[in-house]
Design a protein around this motif. Sequence first.
Motif, PDB file in Angstrom:
ATOM      1  N   ILE A   1      19.120  25.351   8.983  1.00  0.00           N
ATOM      2  CA  ILE A   1      20.469  24.742   7.783  1.00  0.00           C
ATOM      3  C   ILE A   1      22.083  24.046   8.563  1.00  0.00           C
ATOM      4  N   ASP A   2      22.041  23.252   7.467  1.00  0.00           N
ATOM      5  CA  ASP A   2      23.425  23.024   7.402  1.00  0.00           C
ATOM      6  C   ASP A   2      24.670  24.055   7.554  1.00  0.00           C
ATOM      7  N   ASP A   3      25.817  24.022   8.627  1.00  0.00           N
ATOM      8  CA  ASP A   3      26.735  25.454   8.431  1.00  0.00           C
ATOM      9  C   ASP A   3      27.146  25.463   7.590  1.00  0.00           C
ATOM     10  N   ARG A   4      27.593  24.784   6.360  1.00  0.00           N
ATOM     11  CA  ARG A   4      28.535  24.801   4.732  1.00  0.00           C
ATOM     12  C   ARG A   4      27.829  25.457   4.377  1.00  0.00           C
ATOM     13  N   LEU A   5      26.647  24.953   4.265  1.00  0.00           N
ATOM     14  CA  LEU A   5      25.176  25.441   3.385  1.00  0.00           C
ATOM     15  C   LEU A   5      25.134  27.099   4.208  1.00  0.00           C
ATOM     16  N   LEU A   6      24.767  27.295   4.915  1.00  0.00           N
ATOM     17  CA  LEU A   6      24.407  28.648   5.453  1.00  0.00           C
ATOM     18  C   LEU A   6      25.602  29.129   5.055  1.00  0.00           C
ATOM     19  N   ALA A   7      26.966  29.152   4.895  1.00  0.00           N
ATOM     20  CA  ALA A   7      28.203  29.727   5.095  1.00  0.00           C
ATOM     21  C   ALA A   7      28.330  30.321   3.596  1.00  0.00           C
ATOM     22  N   HIS A   8      27.399  29.565   2.561  1.00  0.00           N
ATOM     23  CA  HIS A   8      27.461  29.964   0.906  1.00  0.00           C
ATOM     24  C   HIS A   8      25.956  30.073   0.954  1.00  0.00           C
ATOM     25  N   LEU A   9      24.839  30.352   1.257  1.00  0.00           N
ATOM     26  CA  LEU A   9      23.735  31.244   1.156  1.00  0.00           C
ATOM     27  C   LEU A   9      24.337  32.750   1.687  1.00  0.00           C
ATOM     28  N   GLN A  10      25.021  32.818   2.733  1.00  0.00           N
ATOM     29  CA  GLN A  10      25.367  34.355   3.543  1.00  0.00           C
ATOM     30  C   GLN A  10      25.365  35.043   2.406  1.00  0.00           C
ATOM     31  N   VAL A  11      26.664  34.556   1.658  1.00  0.00           N
ATOM     32  CA  VAL A  11      27.379  35.471   0.802  1.00  0.00           C
ATOM     33  C   VAL A  11      26.939  35.724  -0.261  1.00  0.00           C
ATOM     34  N   VAL A  12      25.210  34.452  -0.530  1.00  0.00           N
ATOM     35  CA  VAL A  12      25.023  35.035  -1.914  1.00  0.00           C
ATOM     36  C   VAL A  12      23.784  35.800  -1.529  1.00  0.00           C
ATOM     37  N   ILE A  13      23.178  35.591  -0.741  1.00  0.00           N
ATOM     38  CA  ILE A  13      21.762  36.320  -0.264  1.00  0.00           C
ATOM     39  C   ILE A  13      22.561  37.937   0.311  1.00  0.00           C
ATOM     40  N   ILE A  14      23.946  38.250   1.146  1.00  0.00           N
ATOM     41  CA  ILE A  14      24.372  39.186   1.381  1.00  0.00           C
ATOM     42  C   ILE A  14      24.582  40.410   0.246  1.00  0.00           C
TER      43      ILE A  14
END
Length: 129
Positions: A14-27
């Motif tokens: 996953i692209d780093d920028r998308l991963l950072a946003h997914l991390q916030v939502v998932i956590i």
Amino acid sequence: MGTLVYNGTGSIPIDDRLLAHLQVVIIDKLRRQESFPFSWEVAGRESTVWFGPSIALEFVYAGNRSPLLNRAWLNQLAAAASSNAGLSALPEPLTAPASAAAASVSPPSVTPPTAPLADPAKPGVPVGV
């Protein structure tokens, strides 16, 4: 390109920028003990996994800089995660230049609290008091 490692066995590029946003939502969802599906597509192949509080996840970034987070994108991803279809890699919404600053938020940082210096002659009393 970062990687989301699922349960120690599967890895999702996953692209780093998308991963950072997914991390916030998932956590955020996992903190509330909520389970949900996550779907993604790589090379024309779609896959879905189930995220839950007991599933081990690791967010591995290729870069070393934290991107600014887009609040509108976080809201869209959170709404998707709460839907019956579940979370997926939605494209980042376009924002007008005038509202870009208001729509973006900095990633959280930890700043230690500052305490006034104590007067050695008066233990426990700040200097100048």
